[in-house]
Design a protein around this motif. Structure first.
Motif, mmCIF file in Angstrom:
data_model
loop_
_atom_site.group_PDB
_atom_site.id
_atom_site.type_symbol
_atom_site.label_atom_id
_atom_site.label_comp_id
_atom_site.label_asym_id
_atom_site.label_seq_id
_atom_site.Cartn_x
_atom_site.Cartn_y
_atom_site.Cartn_z
ATOM 1 N N VAL A 141 0.997 -1.143 0.148
ATOM 2 C CA VAL A 141 -0.117 0.032 -0.118
ATOM 3 C C VAL A 141 0.887 1.213 0.044
ATOM 4 O O VAL A 141 0.712 2.118 -0.561
ATOM 5 C CB VAL A 141 -1.163 0.076 1.150
ATOM 6 N N THR A 144 1.988 1.342 -3.972
ATOM 7 C CA THR A 144 1.133 1.753 -4.856
ATOM 8 C C THR A 144 0.511 3.116 -4.547
ATOM 9 O O THR A 144 0.321 3.835 -5.454
ATOM 10 C CB THR A 144 -0.034 0.891 -4.777
ATOM 11 N N SER A 145 0.379 3.470 -3.100
ATOM 12 C CA SER A 145 -0.156 4.868 -3.056
ATOM 13 C C SER A 145 0.698 5.986 -3.336
ATOM 14 O O SER A 145 0.200 6.853 -3.926
ATOM 15 C CB SER A 145 -0.817 4.925 -1.530
ATOM 16 N N GLN A 164 -8.399 5.131 -10.876
ATOM 17 C CA GLN A 164 -7.632 5.002 -9.516
ATOM 18 C C GLN A 164 -8.220 3.694 -8.805
ATOM 19 O O GLN A 164 -7.224 3.114 -8.547
ATOM 20 C CB GLN A 164 -7.846 6.344 -8.800
ATOM 21 N N ASP A 165 -9.194 3.545 -8.665
ATOM 22 C CA ASP A 165 -9.798 2.201 -8.174
ATOM 23 C C ASP A 165 -9.449 1.123 -8.751
ATOM 24 O O ASP A 165 -8.921 0.154 -8.214
ATOM 25 C CB ASP A 165 -11.153 2.350 -7.933
ATOM 26 N N TYR A 168 -5.807 0.195 -8.169
ATOM 27 C CA TYR A 168 -5.625 -0.461 -6.874
ATOM 28 C C TYR A 168 -5.904 -1.954 -6.907
ATOM 29 O O TYR A 168 -5.212 -2.820 -6.573
ATOM 30 C CB TYR A 168 -6.270 0.148 -5.729
ATOM 31 N N LYS A 185 -8.495 -2.191 -2.073
ATOM 32 C CA LYS A 185 -8.501 -2.179 -3.522
ATOM 33 C C LYS A 185 -9.052 -0.779 -4.158
ATOM 34 O O LYS A 185 -9.630 -1.067 -5.367
ATOM 35 C CB LYS A 185 -9.159 -3.606 -4.003
ATOM 36 N N VAL A 190 -7.676 2.412 0.802
ATOM 37 C CA VAL A 190 -6.440 2.727 0.919
ATOM 38 C C VAL A 190 -6.174 3.951 1.940
ATOM 39 O O VAL A 190 -5.481 3.847 2.759
ATOM 40 C CB VAL A 190 -5.631 3.031 -0.419
#
Length: 290
Positions: A141, A144-145, A164-165, A168, A185, A190
């Motif tokens: 997380v 990826t964030s 964006q969703d 994830y 996800k 997040v």
């Protein structure tokens, strides 16, 4: 004789591991890999400029977790070879995102075997294991964030919430293959996850040493030094406000503007130079033009 453009591209490939040719992202023809060209993750991970900035930010954010820091501190050669660690991480992301299916799975299994050997006790006496599903989720997380934050800031600010969703959700495929559990996800999930983890995070002497080593990491050439410094500062400024405060950073509005302007200029230059990156090779493999 190589042009300036080609020399810069070669230096980039030495940074991201593509120069080693350990994995051929252009073969076999037609293999879509784990995601394929219509995925959102190919678009996000296909921009080296924003990915490098996001990767620097992700490393610092990951090190705020005492157990993640302990694993790197005790088992990694980052203190002697910071750029090597960044290069190996970059290669893993490139192959699992853009590589053929067999190579992506091979690298995932290799990393899982390495994780099984990374165990110990952190500075406060808490046991840790790199294969711990919860710790794998934190690392994922944090990474990826920051990749998505960098993409939104330096590549495509108009990236929709639905995209964006989807990013994830797609990125969670590799995280779960590595053993991560309860992976958030969506953007909302997040954000909630990061807020819930903040009480467990801290910036101590070891964390600050990681920051110092990162800032002092040697550039691939003396000409690349100013560019690397600009990228490092942009990675720090990309951290969430609460993480910046833990590290003790305070940026004035003018400083933030200058950092972002420099990075936008550098990103445009790198995009002009890179014509045969991981995204380009993978697109040719599936019969499309990058």
């Amino acid at each position: 004789m190589l042009s300036v453009r080609d020399r810069i591209q070669q230096q980039i490939f030495r940074l991201n591991g593509l120069a080693s040719n350990d994995f051929d992202l252009s073969r076999p023809e037609g293999d879509p890999g784990l995601y394929g060209p219509d995925s959102v993750i190919w678009r996000v991970h296909g921009d080296f400029s924003s990915m490098l900035c996001g990767g620097i930010s992700a490393l610092l954010m990951q090190m705020l977790h005492p157990l993640a820091l302990a694993g790197v501190w005790d088992h990694s050669t980052f203190r002697e070879d910071m750029m090597g660690r960044l290069r190996r991480t970059s290669q893993f992301i490139a192959v699992t995102t853009f590589g053929n299916t067999a190579d992506a799975n091979t690298l995932i299994e290799r990393v899982k075997r390495i994780h099984l050997q990374v165990t110990g006790i952190d500075a406060m006496g808490t046991p840790y294991a790199a294969s711990d599903p919860a710790l794998l989720t934190w690392v994922h997380v944090a990474e990826t964030s920051r990749f998505l934050a960098s993409h939104l800031r330096y590549k495509n600010p108009q990236f929709s919430l639905a995209e964006q969703d989807r990013y994830y959700a797609e990125a969670a495929v590799v995280a779960e293959a590595l053993g991560a559990a309860n992976v958030p996800k969506t953007v909302q999930a997040v954000e909630g996850y990061l807020q819930s983890l903040q009480p467990e995070l801290r910036c101590d002497e070891r964390t600050r040493e990681v920051l110092t080593l990162l800032l002092q990491a040697p550039a691939p050439s003396w000409q690349a030094g100013p560019a690397m410094h600009a990228m490092m500062m942009a990675g720090i400024e990309l951290l969430p406000e609460w993480a910046q405060q833990q590290f003790g950073f305070r940026f004035s509005p003018l400083k933030r503007m200058l950092i972002r302007k420099r990075l936008n200029f550098l990103a445009a230059l790198l995009r002009w130079c890179i014509r045969n990156g991981a995204y380009h090779r993978a697109m040719r493999r599936v019969g499309r033009e990058a």
